[in-house]
Design a protein around this motif. Structure first.
Motif, short mmCIF file in Angstrom:
data_model
loop_
_atom_site.label_atom_id
_atom_site.label_comp_id
_atom_site.label_asym_id
_atom_site.label_seq_id
_atom_site.Cartn_x
_atom_site.Cartn_y
_atom_site.Cartn_z
N ASN A 8 0.88 -1.16 0.00
CA ASN A 8 0.00 0.00 0.00
C ASN A 8 0.92 1.21 0.00
N GLU A 10 0.57 4.49 -0.15
CA GLU A 10 0.29 5.64 0.71
C GLU A 10 0.69 5.35 2.14
N LYS A 11 0.28 4.19 2.67
CA LYS A 11 0.61 3.84 4.05
C LYS A 11 2.11 3.59 4.21
N ASN A 13 4.51 4.95 2.45
CA ASN A 13 5.16 6.26 2.42
C ASN A 13 5.11 6.92 3.79
N THR A 14 3.93 6.98 4.40
CA THR A 14 3.77 7.61 5.71
C THR A 14 4.61 6.90 6.76
N GLN A 51 10.25 14.60 2.90
CA GLN A 51 8.94 14.73 3.54
C GLN A 51 9.02 14.84 5.06
N LEU A 180 6.31 3.09 -5.45
CA LEU A 180 6.40 4.23 -4.55
C LEU A 180 6.88 5.47 -5.31
N TYR A 183 4.00 6.96 -7.13
CA TYR A 183 3.12 7.64 -6.17
C TYR A 183 3.72 8.99 -5.75
#
Length: 269
Positions: A8, A10-11, A13-14, A51, A180, A183
């Motif tokens: 996943n 998005e998850k 990455n965070t 980030q 990734l 994304y």
């Protein structure tokens, strides 16, 4: 060949960004330094670091570098600086340093051995440079190795690009890194470029050096981890699995702790 693992994005990455920020905060450093090669691994790693909001210093370190690598690296750095105010950049051209080194070492070995030793020397000069920048700026050296390279086939230079403080993407397969990267909207020129280590001053691909694509090697790594044996495969699968096992065995010394000779207590007084 078997289906690859997926993430996943998005998850993931965070999760990685939080991990990076917490690690740097606990280490009481100002941020990260990343060597930018023009490839997907360094592009994704530097974007993840950016980030965090901490200082990110992107370093170009050309050594007779192919022009395509240089242009992709610069495109990525400019994009990243436009997106994140905490990103800075610097260039240290190591070509003359590399050429001077060559005048001080012997060449009385086979051409293949000399060329490989010099390729690894490029990576080690870059590692030294990254740690110089890290030292004067209070930064950590962020590694750019992925899982199949670092723990599968050992496709990196010991104490070169393998010499880092932390490895944010080393639990991701190469296909995960590409996902990734898409994304994170890294430059398309990087996403479509054939992966290359850039250590020979030309555009030879990783696949040409390894004898198999990353998708194939990921399949072989998963098959090996599940306990499958060479005798279970035929055709191209057997060829790829054999390549993977040969590289994995040959490069174990990169993946395991440095051997320490333990002196028995009976010899100490």
């Amino acid at each position: 060949m078997q289906k690859k693992t997926t993430i996943n994005v998005e998850k993931t990455n965070t999760h990685i960004v939080n991990w990076l920020k917490n690690y740097a905060t606990n280490a009481k450093v100002n941020g990260f330094v990343v060597g930018i090669s023009g490839g997907v691994d360094s592009a994704v790693t530097s974007t993840l670091c950016a980030q965090t909001g901490l200082t990110v210093l992107c370093i170009e370190m050309p050594i007779h570098q192919a022009s395509s690598h240089v242009s992709r690296a610069r495109e990525h750095i400019e994009q990243l600086k436009n997106r994140f105010p905490n990103v800075k950049s610097a260039e240290t051209d190591l070509t003359s340093t590399f050429e001077l080194f060559k005048t001080q070492v012997p060449f009385d070995a086979s051409e293949a051995k000399v060329n490989l030793a010099l390729a690894n020397t490029r990576a080690r000069l870059r590692m030294t440079t990254l740690y110089y920048y890290a030292g004067i700026n209070g930064l950590l050296v962020a590694g750019t190795g992925n899982k199949v390279e670092d723990f599968g086939v050992g496709f990196y230079t010991k104490y070169g690009d393998g010499g880092v403080d932390l490895s944010p993407i080393a639990d991701l397969m190469k296909s995960d890194v590409f996902a990734l990267g898409a994304y994170l909207k890294i430059p398309n020129s990087i996403l479509i470029a054939a992966p290359t280590d850039g250590l020979f001053g030309d555009d030879r691909s990783d696949e040409a050096q390894l004898g198999a694509s990353y998708d194939e090697l990921e399949w072989a790594m998963l098959a090996d981890e599940s306990g499958q044996e060479l005798a279970e495969f035929e055709g191209r699968e057997k060829e790829v699995f054999s390549i993977y096992k040969k590289l994995n065995n040959a490069n174990k010394h990169k993946m395991e702790a440095i051997p320490v000779c333990s002196v028995p207590d009976s010899m100490k007084w």
